[in-house]
Design a protein around this motif. Sequence first.
Motif, short mmCIF file in Angstrom:
data_model
loop_
_atom_site.label_atom_id
_atom_site.label_comp_id
_atom_site.label_asym_id
_atom_site.label_seq_id
_atom_site.Cartn_x
_atom_site.Cartn_y
_atom_site.Cartn_z
N LEU A 234 31.96 -69.83 27.68
CA LEU A 234 31.41 -70.54 28.86
C LEU A 234 30.82 -69.81 30.12
O LEU A 234 30.00 -70.12 30.62
N PRO A 238 26.64 -70.21 29.54
CA PRO A 238 26.63 -71.55 29.80
C PRO A 238 25.61 -72.43 29.46
O PRO A 238 25.74 -73.69 28.89
N SER A 241 26.36 -73.30 25.89
CA SER A 241 27.16 -74.31 25.80
C SER A 241 26.92 -75.69 26.16
O SER A 241 27.20 -76.71 25.32
#
Length: 427
Positions: A234, A238, A241
Amino acid sequence: MMTETSVPVRRPARQLLAASVGNAVEWYDWYAYTFLATYIAGQVFPESSGNSLVPLLSTFAVFAVGFFMRPVGGLLMGAVADRHGRRAALTVTILLMGGSSLLVGLTPTYAAAGVLAPVVLVAARLLQGLSVGGEFAASTTFLVESAGPGRRGLFSSFQYVSTTIGQLTASGVAAALVSNLGEGQMESWGWRVPFLAGAALSLVGFWIRRGAQETLEPTGEHAGRPRPRLLDALRHHPRESLLICGITAGGTIAYYTWTSYLPTYAELNAGIDKADALLAGTLSLGFFALLQPLGGLLSDRFGRKPPLLFFGAGFALLAVPLLHTIGDSFASLLLVQCAGMVLLTGFTSISAAVNAEIFPARVRAAGIGFPYSLTVALFGGTAPYVGTLFTDLDHPGLFPWYVSAVCLVSALVYLRLPETAHQELER
């Protein structure tokens, strides 16, 4: 610079068996609870208990615990897979599922243990949710990394083949018990049998997985590099994700609508007979399982984007007319379900490959596990409740538009995806 590379797989069929058998057992255990929930509730959450904690725990156990724990399981078990290997995570998840299934099968009744009974059941569902969330993260990476050149889509397809086999097996076992045992026998001990059997099957799956070959080993001069931390995926990826969330949202709402909620939708909104609805659902699931390898093979040949767009655009345009086409006949429901399954295959047959191709190997399992399971909980797990809510509000026609809108968002995400089918898997 360190490289992390997959070990050449010597027996890909054994790898496929290890992932598929274990995944089928996992989902057998998960769905057995769904099919037998009314019998469990009668013994563990009796209406006559007179204790205000009981209905509270009942609601928590049935509606919240399983789906809440799935993102947690995806993150934790994904981290285990990235830190200690895919095989280690797969053996942990199946042992968790076997233990939780055994716990459900041995849960005391409320009459025998009082409030302890629902507490034990809630604990079992916590473990089941943790296991199922972790299973996808670990088995996705394991399947795709086990595939030979040009076969990642095919191997990916067995994720949903085995899931569907587990669901059909649980349904068949539950139906056989209900047909052959009296109501009293089912309430007293019959509902426990599938869970005890599931615990035994988990040991078989554990044995098969123990003999599988690990697909990832760090190599090179920097092989001593620190293992990834829990939130590294994460923190450092990002965008990837969020991409997993966008890819999954449409697929999961369509999947749960067509494989779980559609029989209920047909009963509530078209007046179809319950037995006919369940039979149509069972036949369409069998058809769905047969389609998956074909979808995977086509994606290996023509790429990932065409089937994804076929699914996303297809559901965006056809979800409303298909759901409005359902009449009060068995044939109309079966036709709509099978048509939806064809469209849905564009997503389900390759979702494992698409997700795995987004992340580098070092954080692949955790990178997939958390956003995928969170999106499933938010969109897939709530689909039946949103559909029922629209019906209760006298606006059942809004639910097909809701499904269509979410699939349209995912279709727009698919348009921007790079084609990864013919690229090397990132290490």
